[in-house]
Write an enzyme that holds these catalytic residues in place. Structure first.
Site, PDB file in Angstrom:
ATOM      1  N   LYS A   1       0.706  -1.182   0.014  1.00 15.01           N
ATOM      2  CA  LYS A   1       0.242  -0.277  -0.051  1.00 15.01           C
ATOM      3  C   LYS A   1       0.626   1.041  -0.427  1.00 15.01           C
ATOM      4  O   LYS A   1       1.715   0.930   0.899  1.00 15.01           O
ATOM      5  CB  LYS A   1      -1.073  -0.432   0.816  1.00 15.01           C
TER       6      LYS A   1
ATOM      7  N   ARG B   1       1.276   9.950   5.871  1.00 14.91           N
ATOM      8  CA  ARG B   1       1.806   8.648   6.544  1.00 14.91           C
ATOM      9  C   ARG B   1       2.708   8.006   5.431  1.00 14.91           C
ATOM     10  O   ARG B   1       2.893   6.931   5.739  1.00 14.91           O
ATOM     11  CB  ARG B   1       0.615   7.943   5.725  1.00 14.91           C
TER      12      ARG B   1
ATOM     13  N   LYS C   1      -2.142  -1.477  -3.956  1.00 22.26           N
ATOM     14  CA  LYS C   1      -3.183  -0.336  -3.669  1.00 22.26           C
ATOM     15  C   LYS C   1      -2.128   1.039  -3.817  1.00 22.26           C
ATOM     16  O   LYS C   1      -1.329   1.044  -3.237  1.00 22.26           O
ATOM     17  CB  LYS C   1      -4.116  -0.285  -2.404  1.00 22.26           C
TER      18      LYS C   1
HETATM   19  C1  PBG Z   1      -6.914   3.149   6.122  1.00 22.37           C
HETATM   20  C2  PBG Z   1      -7.141   3.011   4.879  1.00 22.37           C
HETATM   21  C3  PBG Z   1      -7.448   4.129   3.724  1.00 22.37           C
HETATM   22  C4  PBG Z   1      -7.919   3.741   2.592  1.00 22.37           C
HETATM   23  C5  PBG Z   1      -8.695   2.706   2.818  1.00 22.37           C
HETATM   24  N1  PBG Z   1      -8.070   1.657   3.952  1.00 22.37           N
HETATM   25  C6  PBG Z   1      -6.676   5.376   4.130  1.00 22.37           C
HETATM   26  C7  PBG Z   1      -5.857   5.269   4.060  1.00 22.37           C
HETATM   27  O1  PBG Z   1      -4.577   4.566   3.915  1.00 22.37           O
HETATM   28  O2  PBG Z   1      -5.258   6.763   4.557  1.00 22.37           O
HETATM   29  C8  PBG Z   1      -8.079   4.042   1.025  1.00 22.37           C
HETATM   30  C9  PBG Z   1      -9.187   3.519   0.697  1.00 22.37           C
HETATM   31  C10 PBG Z   1      -9.251   5.063  -1.546  1.00 22.37           C
HETATM   32  O3  PBG Z   1      -8.850   5.963  -1.045  1.00 22.37           O
HETATM   33  O4  PBG Z   1     -10.681   4.077  -1.131  1.00 22.37           O
HETATM   34  N2  PBG Z   1      -5.776   3.085   5.822  1.00 22.37           N
END
Ligand code: PBG
Length: 322
Positions: free
Chosen positions: A193, A215, A246
């Site tokens: 991610k 983050r 992702k």
């Molecule tokens: C939580 C999380 C996020 C997303 C999914 N789980 C946001 C982030 O990491 O700030 C993003 C999903 C999306 O943008 O559709 N950590």
């Protein structure tokens, strides 16, 4: 010219016969944002067509999606009470666990219920773990994430999906699940991610933006392809049943790389920013939405994803875009 590539492009039937990639409803996962008021429904301004639902509204919506063949959901909770330990996300009757239990009662095994496991929406500071002096503490956060995953498993989730990007959380959650007898609850790791600008609309939807900083000390650097593969391979080793890349579209090369490095089923998350860009362009008449959505979802599967988590899911099926 003996070879003429156009021969097999001549008719619709021939094109259909030689198509290498097809996207099927069974591969799609629809994300939902769950709010505490059971009858609540709140449209999300930055994600046209997506609303936060209370559990009554969620049941109605999922019932309709099931008729379209869309049988998987990924649930995110919104929490009115936030604190420094994400307590609202781990107490036994938390908003996600209540929704899981209700969906299970309504739909039984006709529905695959996945839950996002992350603390950002229940933390007052909006980070994905316990914060000390501006730093997210890794090992101290793992028991809280494990408790959250366990509460979802107890409520009947099929799949728990940690999205925090802390080290060692797959092993910690797997041990917690197994220790409590939930050996059949599957674990979908958000294994690769990236720290991405494409999450913008989601943080608005889930009220989960960090109040300070960003983050990048836990999510991945978008510049790194080798590290991206390594992250997923490590999670396979820790016992993840499914892996994930992702976002999807700016990382199709990473989807392919992870696909080739492991035989574990792979999901890709077509995230909020990717969705909202399509919606905005379509609203302005700049693109043909159905055609573009088909092209996007097909590209993600062609790159090597088995599952696609996408906000386009139910509309794409309803309007027969695929
Ligand atoms: C939580 C999380 C996020 C997303 C999914 N789980 C946001 C982030 O990491 O700030 C993003 C999903 C999306 O943008 O559709 N950590």
């Amino acid at each position: 010219m003996r070879i003429r590539m156009r021969r097999l492009r001549r008719t619709e039937l021939l094109r259909e016969a030689v198509a290498e990639t097809r996207v099927h409803a069974a591969q799609l996962v629809q994300p939902h944002f769950v709010i505490e008021d059971p009858r609540g429904e709140e449209p999300i301004a930055s994600m046209p067509g997506v609303s936060r639902f209370g559990v009554d509204k969620l049941v109605a919506r999922v019932g309709k999606d099931l008729e379209l063949g869309l049988a998987s959901v990924l649930l995110f909770g919104l929490y009115s009470k936030k604190d420094a330990r994400g307590t609202s996300a781990t107490e036994p009757d938390n908003v996600v666990s209540r929704a899981v239990a209700r969906l299970r009662r309504e739909f039984g095994s006709r529905l695959t219920i996945m839950t996002d496991v992350c603390l950002c929406a229940s933390m007052d500071h909006g980070h994905c773990g316990v914060l000390q002096d501006g730093k997210v503490l890794n090992d101290e956060s793992l028991p809280i994430l494990s408790a959250m995953a366990l509460s979802h498993a107890r409520a009947g989730a099929d799949v728990v999906a940690p999205s925090d990007m802390l080290d060692g959380r797959v092993a910690a959650i797997r041990d917690a699940l197994d220790g409590a007898g939930f050996t059949d609850t599957a674990l979908l790791s958000y294994s690769t991610k990236f720290a991405s600008g494409f999450y913008g609309p989601f943080r608005d939807a889930a009220d989960s933006a960090p109040k300070s900083g960003d983050r990048r000390a836990y999510q991945m650097d978008p510049r790194n392809g080798r590290e991206a593969v390594r992250e997923s391979v490590l999670d396979e080793g820790e016992g993840a049943d499914l892996l994930m890349v992702k976002p999807a579209l700016a990382y199709l090369d990473v989807i392919r790389g992870v696909r080739e490095a492991t035989s574990v089923p792979l999901a890709a998350y077509n995230v909020s920013g990717e969705y909202s860009m399509v919606k905005a362009a379509a609203k302005n008449g700049w693109i043909d939405e159905g055609r573009v959505v088909k092209e996007i979802l097909t590209s993600i599967v062609r790159a090597g994803a088995d599952l696609v988590i996408t906000y386009h899911g139910s509309e794409a099926l309803e309007k027969r875009w695929l």
